[in-house]
Design a protein around this motif. Structure first.
Motif, PDB file in Angstrom:
ATOM      1  N   SER A 198       8.561   0.953  10.221  1.00  0.00           N
ATOM      2  CA  SER A 198       9.961   0.877  10.636  1.00  0.00           C
ATOM      3  C   SER A 198      10.923   0.555   9.505  1.00  0.00           C
ATOM      4  O   SER A 198      12.129   0.713   9.664  1.00  0.00           O
ATOM      5  N   ALA A 199      10.428   0.054   8.378  1.00  0.00           N
ATOM      6  CA  ALA A 199      11.323  -0.298   7.263  1.00  0.00           C
ATOM      7  C   ALA A 199      10.758   0.268   5.960  1.00  0.00           C
ATOM      8  O   ALA A 199       9.571   0.553   5.851  1.00  0.00           O
ATOM      9  N   SER A 200      11.637   0.397   4.966  1.00  0.00           N
ATOM     10  CA  SER A 200      11.186   0.953   3.686  1.00  0.00           C
ATOM     11  C   SER A 200      10.398  -0.096   2.914  1.00  0.00           C
ATOM     12  O   SER A 200      10.678  -1.295   3.009  1.00  0.00           O
ATOM     13  N   PRO A 201       9.410   0.320   2.106  1.00  0.00           N
ATOM     14  CA  PRO A 201       8.637  -0.634   1.318  1.00  0.00           C
ATOM     15  C   PRO A 201       9.501  -1.444   0.363  1.00  0.00           C
ATOM     16  O   PRO A 201       9.292  -2.645   0.184  1.00  0.00           O
ATOM     17  N   ALA A 202      10.512  -0.813  -0.252  1.00  0.00           N
ATOM     18  CA  ALA A 202      11.320  -1.520  -1.250  1.00  0.00           C
ATOM     19  C   ALA A 202      12.065  -2.692  -0.625  1.00  0.00           C
ATOM     20  O   ALA A 202      12.090  -3.804  -1.172  1.00  0.00           O
ATOM     21  N   SER A 203      12.679  -2.450   0.546  1.00  0.00           N
ATOM     22  CA  SER A 203      13.456  -3.527   1.162  1.00  0.00           C
ATOM     23  C   SER A 203      12.562  -4.687   1.572  1.00  0.00           C
ATOM     24  O   SER A 203      12.931  -5.854   1.452  1.00  0.00           O
ATOM     25  N   LEU A 204      11.348  -4.389   2.072  1.00  0.00           N
ATOM     26  CA  LEU A 204      10.439  -5.454   2.491  1.00  0.00           C
ATOM     27  C   LEU A 204       9.914  -6.236   1.298  1.00  0.00           C
ATOM     28  O   LEU A 204       9.779  -7.461   1.334  1.00  0.00           O
ATOM     29  N   LEU A 205       9.621  -5.513   0.183  1.00  0.00           N
ATOM     30  CA  LEU A 205       9.105  -6.209  -0.989  1.00  0.00           C
ATOM     31  C   LEU A 205      10.174  -7.083  -1.622  1.00  0.00           C
ATOM     32  O   LEU A 205       9.902  -8.169  -2.141  1.00  0.00           O
ATOM     33  N   ILE A 223       0.842  -1.201   0.000  1.00  0.00           N
ATOM     34  CA  ILE A 223       0.000   0.000   0.000  1.00  0.00           C
ATOM     35  C   ILE A 223       0.872   1.245   0.000  1.00  0.00           C
ATOM     36  O   ILE A 223       0.610   2.227  -0.729  1.00  0.00           O
ATOM     37  N   ARG A 224       1.943   1.222   0.799  1.00  0.00           N
ATOM     38  CA  ARG A 224       2.847   2.378   0.832  1.00  0.00           C
ATOM     39  C   ARG A 224       3.531   2.580  -0.524  1.00  0.00           C
ATOM     40  O   ARG A 224       3.693   3.713  -0.986  1.00  0.00           O
ATOM     41  N   ALA A 225       3.891   1.458  -1.170  1.00  0.00           N
ATOM     42  CA  ALA A 225       4.612   1.562  -2.440  1.00  0.00           C
ATOM     43  C   ALA A 225       3.750   2.130  -3.554  1.00  0.00           C
ATOM     44  O   ALA A 225       4.256   2.777  -4.473  1.00  0.00           O
ATOM     45  N   VAL A 226       2.437   1.909  -3.504  1.00  0.00           N
ATOM     46  CA  VAL A 226       1.555   2.404  -4.560  1.00  0.00           C
ATOM     47  C   VAL A 226       0.927   3.742  -4.205  1.00  0.00           C
ATOM     48  O   VAL A 226      -0.022   4.171  -4.863  1.00  0.00           O
ATOM     49  N   ALA A 276       0.163   8.491   7.168  1.00  0.00           N
ATOM     50  CA  ALA A 276      -1.001   8.896   7.950  1.00  0.00           C
ATOM     51  C   ALA A 276      -2.171   7.944   7.718  1.00  0.00           C
ATOM     52  O   ALA A 276      -2.911   7.593   8.644  1.00  0.00           O
ATOM     53  N   GLN A 277      -2.362   7.507   6.445  1.00  0.00           N
ATOM     54  CA  GLN A 277      -3.442   6.568   6.161  1.00  0.00           C
ATOM     55  C   GLN A 277      -3.199   5.224   6.852  1.00  0.00           C
ATOM     56  O   GLN A 277      -4.137   4.600   7.354  1.00  0.00           O
ATOM     57  N   LEU A 278      -1.948   4.772   6.867  1.00  0.00           N
ATOM     58  CA  LEU A 278      -1.627   3.516   7.549  1.00  0.00           C
ATOM     59  C   LEU A 278      -1.871   3.639   9.052  1.00  0.00           C
ATOM     60  O   LEU A 278      -2.375   2.702   9.695  1.00  0.00           O
TER      61      LEU A 278
END
Length: 867
Positions: free
Chosen positions: A854-861, A768-771, A776-778
């Motif tokens: 706590s972590a960036s979307p790219a690293s988690l994906l 969701i963060r990546a798109v 704030a929405q999260l």
């Protein structure tokens, strides 16, 4: 491979597979351990505190009874000490010793202690006590007391408490008079010296009789038989006794006190177990998460030869790890909590049931092992279902990690059906017969109630998400809609957390309702039944169980008060019916009802009162009725002195004196029947009300103090009513602490669940963060999830709580303590709690929000879904 090698291999596998995983997720592990530790600490501390109180009371009673085989008493009176000579001549009697005892206090101090009068020669075989070696060189133990009238021997504990030393002369206050005593010596800390926590003194019985005015009388005569096992011996002794004197076992009096303390113990144990029960949900939640998140690893293990039993043992081992480690962490918490609880428990027992003095905590190996066993059992039971599901992972299962453990619709329905069945059993189980003073059916019904609502929580979550989704989309936008959607497809962890919250909220609701109902009813009772202006009674009357009458000069002074003042005299004595101790009070009810009223429990109040005044029967309190099974229409039969008293029971009334209940009879008819004109106390009412009432009360109070203040206690009615409510509030202080701890454990469950949900959905959240989804929405989505979880938990908790409050008021309290209350709901407190619990939910969501971001979307994906 031998059993030892298998065990070592199993421990290595557990350390590699389970402990390493738990350590890598230390925050959630620590939260669960803290929840279990709090629950175990409360359970352990409560049990130890009540055990120490019961142990102190039992030891005191046993030491007072000594080696006696039988005790002679006269119900409602005292025994003539001349019987000792007849008993000593009887062939079955080895020795017989008269005993008098009473609580007294120094003139200059408000510190009561127990004074025991004995025959030093006859008592030697019954109760051990010894002087220090230095005093024994001067004279035998018994000789000092017998040859020096007006002398005392005290314990070292009492000497330290009152700053008394041998050789000092002290003035002691009794109900009949004040007299000087000389302290001869301290005696050794054994036998009698350990009674009442060491707060006792002994004197010769002749000295005691002179001090109290009880010449030729004893409270009881203790008898030691030649052959204690001989039943005919007791029968032959009974034939020797005059009318009204009966034989009883020495333990008869202590059994009543023990049963009341055990009932209180079971009540506190149940409340303390709730914290462990809530902690059980935490263990279930985390073990279920570990089983769901590691299905790929489990499939690999099964493919490489691990058996289903090995997988099952690993996850049950996790539960055992939480139980053992949580219990070890509970020990330092218990050491801090137990001292507070010990003070509170002993004070409550002394105020409500029997006087106890607990100076030290005795660690009971049984209580420690019980605490360990219950904590371990709870944790292992919580892990069984997740372990069973993990055991079902097959070798061919896909290696993709299943991110959530959703509950299938069919399973939700099955759980709901079982929950409804358990709820349907609550009423019939609560109606089962109960053992004396122990509400086992009530507590079992409450447990069924908790489990039933917990099993309904998955259905509650699904329906809440389904019903609220459209409204939330309009009101809260996409974050609220996504939160409702997840709630509708909720996993095991969310359902379990809601079950824990339902339990904690239900306990909160039930206790708030019960305490408010109790307090409101007690306030009504105090306002109607304790409505006098002044209450007059002998010194230390309550401690001495109202055995001593008001001195004649006090009665004369009260009778000489102005005619505009009403006097309500009472004659009180402690009697026994069907083995149940209670107070029998003869009272002028015609004078009483001019100011006060009993709170009647059914029946025609006017007819009951008229018949009571006419001496046509007795009325009994609810506590007495529930403890003895005697109700309106039954007959009250008891031995009073030399006469057998047999009267019908006219009606039942509410009364919240806890020491066995009370029975009332007409004072006029009692005096005619028994020829006893003594008063145990008197209620004084002023007919002229108005602004000068306080001044009139002060004048009468001052006149009575000037006349005979050293032998009486004067309590103003307003002060007495405040004291009653203060005692009530202090009684429930421990209950409030237990409730707060259960709510803290439930809050840990919410925080743990939200963190687990975030960990399970980190890929989805960061997608969701990546798109384009904002932080704030999260945050709003997680906050909505927390709010919806609490909403579902509160809805179930309110329904469960009101049912539980009914059980506590009308089943548990009646079976345990003999009373019920008028059902009253404290709506302001309950409605105030709603926003506070929601605020707690939002606070609990903060760690989950931080974890989600706590972590960036790219690293988690890139890293996939592995947790």
């Amino acid at each position: 491979m031998g059993a030892g090698a298998k065990a070592v291999g199993g421990l290595r596998l557990f350390r590699w597979f389970s402990l390493r995983h738990l350590g890598s997720h230390w925050a959630r592990t620590l939260a669960v351990l803290l929840g279990i530790a709090l629950g175990a600490a409360v359970f352990t501390s409560v049990r130890l505190a009540v055990h120490a109180t019961l142990d102190s009371f039992s030891h005191s009673m046993d030491r007072i009874a000594g080696n006696a085989d039988l005790t002679l008493v006269r119900p409602g009176g005292r025994v003539p000490d001349s019987l000792v000579a007849d008993l000593m001549r009887h062939p079955v009697v080895r020795t017989a010793s008269p005993v008098l005892s009473a609580y007294v206090r120094p003139v200059e101090r408000e510190t009561p202690f127990l004074l025991i009068g004995i025959d030093p020669i006859l008592d030697r075989e019954l109760r051990p006590w010894r002087l220090p070696a230095s005093a024994r060189r001067q004279a035998p133990d018994w000789a000092l007391l017998m040859t020096r009238p007006g002398s005392l021997m005290i314990t070292a504990k009492l000497g330290d408490l009152l700053d008394w030393q041998p050789g000092r002369t002290v003035n002691l206050v009794h109900a009949s008079r004040t007299a000087p005593f000389t302290i001869l010596s301290e005696f050794e800390a054994q036998g009698l010296a350990l009674v009442e926590g060491g707060r006792i003194a002994i004197c010769d019985i002749a000295t005691f009789q002179e001090f109290s005015g009880l010449f030729g009388q004893a409270d009881r005569i203790d008898v030691k038989l030649v052959d204690p096992a001989s039943d005919p011996a007791a029968i032959s002794l009974q034939r020797l006794l005059p009318p009204g004197v009966v034989l009883r076992p020495p333990s008869a009096r202590s059994q009543s006190g023990r049963s009341m303390i055990r009932a209180y113990e079971l009540s506190l144990t149940f409340l303390s177990f709730i914290s462990l029960f809530v902690g059980m949900f935490l263990v279930y939640s985390l073990v279920a998460l570990n089983a769901a998140a590691r299905r790929g690893e489990l499939a690999v293990m099964r493919a490489t030869g691990a058996s289903r039993a090995v997988i099952f043992g690993l996850f049950v081992g996790e539960g055992a790890f939480f139980g053992i480690t949580g219990w070890l962490l509970a020990l330092p918490i218990s050491s801090l909590l137990v001292n507070y609880l010990l003070t509170g428990v002993s004070r409550t027992v002394s105020m409500l049931f029997v006087r106890v003095q607990v100076d030290s905590l005795v660690l009971s190996a049984w209580e420690i092992m019980l605490s360990f066993g219950v904590t371990l059992l709870v944790a292992v039971l919580a892990a069984l279902q997740p372990a069973r599901e993990a055991m079902g992972v097959g070798p061919r299962e896909a290696m993709d990690i299943v991110p959530t453990a959703t509950i299938r619709p069919q399973r939700i329905s099955r759980l709901a059906v079982v929950g409804v069945v358990l709820l349907a059993l609550v009423y019939p189980v609560a109606r089962l017969p109960s053992p004396p003073a122990v509400s086992l059916p009530g507590y079992l019904a409450a447990l069924l109630l908790f489990i039933g609502f917990a099993l309904l929580s998955p259905l509650l979550l699904r329906q809440t998400g389904r019903w609220l989704a459209p409204w939330l989309l309009r009101r809260g936008g996409q974050p609220a809609f996504l939160a409702a959607g997840y709630l509708r497809e909720s996993g095991v962890q969310t359902a379990v957390s809601v079950g824990a919250l339902i339990t904690a909220v239900a306990l909160f609701i039930a206790l708030v309702v019960m305490i408010h109902s109790f307090r409101s009813t007690v306030a009504l009772w105090a306002q109607q039944s304790v409505a006098g202006d002044i209450y007059l009674r002998p010194k230390l009357a309550e401690l001495n169980r109202f055995r001593d009458p008001l001195p004649p000069r006090v009665v004369a002074a009260v009778k000489n008060l102005p005619a505009s003042i009403d006097r309500v005299p009472i004659h009180c004595q402690e009697l026994r019916v069907n083995g149940h101790l209670h107070f029998f009070e003869a009272m002028d009810y015609a004078a009483f009802r001019r100011r006060s009223r009993f709170v009647w429990m059914g029946g025609n109040a006017g007819r009951i009162e008229a018949d009571l005044i006419a001496g046509k029967g007795v009325v009994v309190s609810e506590v007495f009725s529930n403890k003895t099974g005697l109700r309106t229409g039954n007959r009250y039969r008891v031995q009073i002195g030399e006469q057998h008293f047999d009267e019908p029971i006219l009606g039942l009334f509410r009364d919240y004196r806890t020491r066995g209940g009370v029975v009332y009879y007409s004072l006029e008819h009692y005096q005619q029947r028994f020829g006893d004109a003594s008063w145990s106390g008197v209620q004084i009412n002023f007919n002229r009300r108005g602004p000068n009432l306080d001044a009139a009360i002060d004048r009468v109070r001052s006149a009575l103090i000037d006349c005979c203040g050293e032998t009486i206690e004067i309590i103003e009615g307003q002060s007495l009513r405040r004291t009653i409510l203060r005692i009530f509030d202090e009684t429930f202080a421990i209950t409030t602490v237990l409730l707060l701890i259960a709510l803290v454990v439930a809050a840990l469950g919410i925080a743990t669940t939200l963190a687990v949900l975030v960990l399970q959905r980190r890929v989805q959240i960061n997608t969701i963060r990546a798109v384009g989804g904002s932080a704030a929405q999260l945050r709003r989505m997680i906050a909505w999830e927390a709010g919806l979880i609490v909403l579902a938990g509160q809805a179930g908790g309110w329904a469960c709580g009101f049912i539980l409050s009914t059980l506590l008021i009308f089943v548990v309290n009646r079976q345990s303590f003999g009373w019920t209350f008028l059902y009253r709901v404290d709506w302001p407190s309950l409605l105030t709690a709603l926003p506070l619990i929601f605020a707690a939910a939002l606070v609990a969501a903060l760690p989950a929000v931080k974890l989600a971001l706590s972590a960036s979307p790219a690293s988690l994906l890139r890293g996939g879904t592995r947790d």
